[in-house]
Design a protein around this motif. Sequence first.
Motif: not given
Ligand SMILES: C[S@@+](CC[C@H](N)C(=O)[O-])C[C@H]1O[C@@H](n2cnc3c(N)ncnc32)[C@H](O)[C@@H]1O
Length: 279
Positions: A117-119, A223-226, A207-209, A26-28, A149-151, A81-83, A85-87
């Motif tokens: 993507a994955g905000c 699309c960072r840390n996703v 959902n990115l899937l 469901h999420t990848g 967007t985020d799942i 986890l996020t913040s 101006f991360r990176e």
């Molecule tokens: C660690 S956070 C990264 C947030 C931000 N991009 C950053 O770098 O600070 C990862 C995000 O990806 C989302 N995520 C994970 N799987 C996903 C999917 N299949 N579709 C969309 N978002 C997804 C999670 O819900 C989470 O909020």
Amino acid sequence: MMTGAARDYDLSDAEFSRLRGLVYKHTGIALSDAKRELVYGRLSKRLRSLGMSSFSEYCGMLEGAPSDELQELTNAITTNLTSFFREKHHFEQLAAEVLPPMQRAADNRRRLRVWSAGCSTGEEPYSIAITLREALAASRDWDVKLLATDIDSKVVATAQAGSYRSDRFKGMSADRVKRWFPSPAGQPDQGVASPELKSLITFRQLNLLNPWPMKGPFDVIFCRNVVIYFDKETQRTLFERMAALQKPGGWLFIGHSENLFNVSQRYKLEGRTAYRRMA
Ligand SMILES: C[S@@+](CC[C@H](N)C(=O)[O-])C[C@H]1O[C@@H](n2cnc3c(N)ncnc32)[C@H](O)[C@@H]1O
């Protein structure tokens, strides 16, 4: 089997494997063995609130008729986890390298489309919006739109509200906080995104899937840390789809521990975890 102090539930190997399969489908997100404790901790709360007696019962529910519990499972499993101006080098690169050539271009379209993507809880898209507003201050007539967007439906709701405790603003100067996240009357420890900032961003659960409703093209994708939680095959499919939503020269920013080696040949490295789509 789990070891240690007495627990409300057992999480057998077979049950963990079933949950893993469901989450992956469901999420990848590919859960490693190291995530077992985390899964137990987060999902035992769900079992308790549903009045269930075992993880098998919970898996049975998820494998049965479609229900809202799949979203609850997703919200419980994601790492958000996020913040702000991360990176931060990505935001500097956006202001210094991405925007100026667009502003100078003879065919300056005055149109900019960005996708976060994955905000997560919104710190990333608001940091992008601040960067764009500040860098394009003299270009008020630009048509700028940011999709975030985020799942995880809970984090999208938080992002949309745009209200943060002041300790979340560590990555920002006091001037920026004052300008973009003014405190509501009587709430000095809270900052709320200004209407000007909010008006740039559309927040959606996605959902990115799954199939994507948007057609692009996106000038910039964050699309960072996703994908760090995805296996290589899922990453390949994802970046192929993102490349299809960008024109040659479009920018893609990924997370500090991610790379496109053996994943995509559609992008060329242009700095630290910064890429551009090739022709
Ligand atoms: C660690 S956070 C990264 C947030 C931000 N991009 C950053 O770098 O600070 C990862 C995000 O990806 C989302 N995520 C994970 N799987 C996903 C999917 N299949 N579709 C969309 N978002 C997804 C999670 O819900 C989470 O909020």
